[in-house]
Design a protein around this motif. Structure first.
Motif, PDB file in Angstrom:
ATOM      1  N   THR A  85       1.238  -1.060   8.884  1.00  0.00           N
ATOM      2  CA  THR A  85       0.105  -1.382   8.326  1.00  0.00           C
ATOM      3  C   THR A  85      -0.069  -2.633   7.980  1.00  0.00           C
ATOM      4  O   THR A  85      -1.124  -3.379   7.893  1.00  0.00           O
ATOM      5  N   HIS A  86       1.265  -3.475   8.154  1.00  0.00           N
ATOM      6  CA  HIS A  86       1.117  -4.941   7.759  1.00  0.00           C
ATOM      7  C   HIS A  86       1.434  -5.589   9.375  1.00  0.00           C
ATOM      8  O   HIS A  86       2.316  -4.977  10.103  1.00  0.00           O
ATOM      9  N   HIS A 102       5.323 -11.126   4.625  1.00  0.00           N
ATOM     10  CA  HIS A 102       4.078  -9.194   5.663  1.00  0.00           C
ATOM     11  C   HIS A 102       2.463  -9.651   4.649  1.00  0.00           C
ATOM     12  O   HIS A 102       2.524 -10.138   3.865  1.00  0.00           O
ATOM     13  N   ALA A 104      -1.151  -7.045   5.887  1.00  0.00           N
ATOM     14  CA  ALA A 104      -1.707  -5.985   5.890  1.00  0.00           C
ATOM     15  C   ALA A 104      -2.465  -6.535   6.215  1.00  0.00           C
ATOM     16  O   ALA A 104      -3.238  -7.635   6.897  1.00  0.00           O
ATOM     17  N   GLU A 116      -8.735  -2.317   9.464  1.00  0.00           N
ATOM     18  CA  GLU A 116      -8.211  -3.176   9.556  1.00  0.00           C
ATOM     19  C   GLU A 116      -8.356  -4.214  10.912  1.00  0.00           C
ATOM     20  O   GLU A 116      -8.843  -3.301  12.531  1.00  0.00           O
ATOM     21  N   THR A 162       6.328  -2.509   9.618  1.00  0.00           N
ATOM     22  CA  THR A 162       5.631  -3.930   9.632  1.00  0.00           C
ATOM     23  C   THR A 162       5.865  -4.747  11.368  1.00  0.00           C
ATOM     24  O   THR A 162       6.879  -4.389  11.968  1.00  0.00           O
TER      25      THR A 162
END
Ligand code: ADP
Ligand code: MG
Length: 731
Positions: A85-86, A102, A104, A116, A162
């Motif tokens: 997601t990151h 981090h 997103a 995204e 990540t």
């Protein structure tokens, strides 16, 4: 027993081995699964984008924006398929750790929904708020911006959802604030200089890479005991503790069978490493109790450095699951071995040759000798710089101690190569042409260097820089260090040396009309003579060596503040500048950062020692003493004078001894605090580091000596800190 120590020990009794979910498949089926490596790039990128990234990796070419957009899209798709997601730019600031911030992928859109997103510009560059990373004065607070920029030569990887992108880290004004930037530049300088020299022997060589295979030593301690030792948790090493009755004398730990709980931990962190593409292969017990080592197959140096940084992170994280703490400090326990990180280093060509491996033909062997002798020469010229790159507060406890290479830099080459070099020195004429017969004899001589030196090289484990058959092993690097520090220096001095070598050979060919081999022989012969002082085959741990080295004019910097001077010597500044690795300002900044880190570490240790001694150790000793006093008073009430004398004698002695130790400790703490106040007022970083080294640190020993004596006197039940025997032998 003090509650904290009691609870820690109690929790150990039924400590279960954590059962990790070990992948059932063969390692080859999951190796590198979390890395955006070559195969995945081909799968996720267009042919054009893939070719451009390859070119950037192999030749350092720039990647254009539209290509970066494609690569970012490919990376994002792959990462999201793995539940990411990151993303983060992953870099190595000068505090020795790794850093990440981090972000997103997710981005809200104007119509109230979200998408995204991860664009080429997110991939290429970021601006983390970097004002609290060390900069050595390069970044003023009003210009605190730092930039991270993608390093395509180290592949992106996934950790816990990540996407991590290896990057360099530079200031707004373009100065390096990390380890990777100068490392990449050093590797580039080496590549160019080494290819030029390879051309004498093989026209097909177009690229030379430095290879690095590190060996990581570490200790494990149970987490409950770790938490009950504020010195361990705050400084990474024990500042108190009497040696256990049994230490490492029997050497029964070395290569012994690994305890089940430790094996479970090793398998678990190795698996994480393998998923991240770290080719970890070796594991074993080390000499000291609870000390272990792991090592991968060697890789290209930049990648190997990243992998070592990652490994240290992974080891630390996975240890928590197993209720261990991993100690990467160079000297966590007094009286037993410390930990190092041997840097095995060599040079490889794109024609598949290890330049430090002798070949089958005289020509190959001359190439081998050329690189070999140039390394020895470079180490001779820049020994002080190499010493500086391994200097740290932690490594000061190790270098020169009985189990570690000395602080004197020397090179071990083994008896076979010693005689080869002796022969060359004798037979090559220092000037003028050789006769055809002389040439033939020489070539025959070097043709005799056994092709595989590996099996029959003698090992010398006391040398800080040892040839081990097809590579050099820089053994003096500290276990917690970033290998880049040593690798930047080693590769730059080699680049510089090879440039000088080529210039000298070319000059002889042009001016003296010597043929190429003859010119090479003559220059090498001179180097052998010039660099003799750095070669040492004997016992590096012996006192004789310290004397001998002094006679030879080799430096022996036992402590960090002076050892660091070489980072800013005229010679070093010129070296890094002319190879375009670090500017003067960058060198000076690094010097200052190292000094500050040293000072801070000693300062923290000093505070922890003061705190533990005053608030844990003295009160415990006094409690025990008052118990004795009560008992003595009781005896006095019930016994007549003569019987009392006899019965109370031993206790009275202990009471006095405790008072003596307590008063020495108390006075030393007070004096240490005064010394610290003086040191804290000093503005100059080098002077301050020296003050901490020579005026503050000496109290540590006094305080510890008397505290450890108290440990032996005071009732075991009452002692507050877990003891060495508990930390080292229970797992
Ligand atoms: P030890 O020093 O413990 O005896 P080895 O000599 O077997 O161990 O090798 C130690 C390390 O040397 C390994 O990590 C290995 O990857 C590394 N190594 C082997 N060959 C090279 C090379 N050509 N370049 C760099 N490192 C190498
Ligand atoms: Mg080794």
């Amino acid at each position: 027993m003090s509650t904290i120590r009691f609870r820690a020990l109690e929790s150990l009794i039924n400590r279960e081995t954590f059962k990790a979910e070990i992948q059932p498949e063969k390692i080859s089926s999951y190796f590198g699964k979390h890395v955006f490596g070559d195969k995945l790039m081909q799968e996720y990128l267009s042919k054009e984008a893939y070719a451009k990234v390859k070119d950037a990796i192999d030749n350092g070419t720039q990647i254009e924006r539209h290509v970066a957009d494609q690569v970012a899209a490919g990376m994002k798709a792959w990462a999201m398929n793995h539940g990411c997601t990151h993303y983060t730019h992953w870099f190595q600031p000068l505090n020795g750790a790794t850093a990440e911030k981090h972000d997103a992928f997710f981005e809200p859109t104007p119509d109230g929904v979200a998408i995204e997103n991860f664009s080429g510009s997110n991939l290429i560059q970021q601006e983390p708020d970097a004002s609290s990373f060390p900069s050595g004065g390069i970044r003023n607070t009003f210009e605190a911006r730092g930039y991270t920029a993608w390093d395509p030569s180290s592949p992106a990887f996934i950790i816990s959802g990540t996407l991590c992108i290896p990057t360099i880290f530079v200031s707004y004004t373009g100065e390096a604030l990390d380890f990777k930037t100068p490392l990449l530049k050093a590797l580039h300088a080496l590549d160019k200089a080494a290819v030029d020299v390879c051309q004498y022997f093989d026209k097909n060589v177009t690229k030379v890479t430095a290879t690095l295979g590190w060996e990581q030593e570490y200790f494990l301690v149970d987490e409950a005991l770790y938490h009950a030792r504020p010195d361990l948790s705050l400084t990474g090493r024990t500042l108190f503790g009497h040696s256990p009755a049994k230490g490492q004398q029997l050497e029964d730990h070395y290569f012994g069978s690994i305890p089940a709980r430790v094996t479970a931990y090793m398998r678990d962190f190795e698996e994480e490493c393998l998923l991240l593409g770290i080719p970890i292969r070796t594991r074993h017990n080390e000499v000291a109790p609870n000390q272990f080592e792991c090592a991968p197959i060697f890789e290209e140096a930049n990648l190997a450095v990243d992998h070592n940084q990652l490994l240290m992170d992974v080891m630390t994280k996975v240890a928590r699951k197993h209720r261990f703490r991993v100690l990467l400090h160079e000297k966590p326990f007094a009286g037993i071995n410390g930990s190092g990180k041997h840097n095995n280093w060599s040079l490889a060509t794109d024609t598949g040759k290890n330049l430090l491996s002798p070949g089958k033909t005289p020509k190959n062997n001359l190439q081998f000798l050329t690189f070999f002798i140039n390394i020895v020469k470079a180490v001779h010229t820049h020994a002080d710089l190499l010493r500086a790159t391994i200097a740290s507060a932690g490594n000061d406890h190790r270098l020169g101690a009985n189990e570690a290479p000395p602080a004197i830099i020397s090179a071990f080459i083994g008896s076979q190569l010693t005689s080869v070099l002796d022969e060359l020195e004798k037979k090559v004429k220092s000037t003028g042409k050789m006769t055809p017969d002389e040439k033939t004899e020489l070539k025959l001589g070097i043709g005799k260097i056994p092709q595989i030196l590996l099996d029959n090289t003698d090992r010398n484990r006391t040398s800080p820089f040892a040839f081990t058959g097809n590579k050099f092993e820089f053994r003096a690097v500290g276990s917690s260090a970033n290998c880049a520090s040593a690798m930047i220096a080693l590769n730059t001095i080699m680049a510089q040396q090879l440039k000088e070598f080529k210039a000298e050979v070319d000059a002889l060919i042009a001016k003296k009309k010597l043929d190429k081999d003859e010119a090479i022989f003559q220059v090498l012969r001179q180097y052998i003579t010039d660099s003799k002082a750095i070669r040492f085959e004997g016992n590096g741990y012996s006192d004789e060596w310290v004397k001998e080295a002094k006679k030879r004019g080799l430096n022996n910097f036992a402590k960090t503040p002076e050892a660091l001077d070489a980072l800013v010597s005229k010679q070093t500044l010129a070296l890094f500048e002319s190879n375009n690795v670090l500017s003067h300002r960058e060198c000076e900044a690094r010097h200052e950062i190292q000094l500050e880190m040293y000072t801070k570490k000693i300062q923290i240790e000093s505070r922890v020692i003061g705190d533990l001694a005053a608030n844990h150790i003295i009160p415990t000793a006094l409690k025990y003493q008052s118990m004795l006093v009560n008992n003595v008073q009781g005896l006095k009430n019930i016994l007549d004078a003569k019987a009392f004398q006899k019965a109370a004698q031993a206790q009275l002695e202990i009471i006095t001894e405790i008072s003596e130790h307590v008063s020495v400790i108390k006075k030393a703490i007070d004096d240490m605090i005064e010394a610290r106040k003086v040191a804290n007022k000093i503005g100059d970083a080098r002077k301050q580091a020296q003050e901490y080294c020579y005026k503050v640190q000496p109290y540590f020993e006094t305080i510890r000596y008397h505290a450890d004596k108290l440990e032996l006197l005071v009732d075991d039940e009452m002692w507050c800190l877990p003891k060495y025997r508990e930390m080292l032998f229970i797992n």
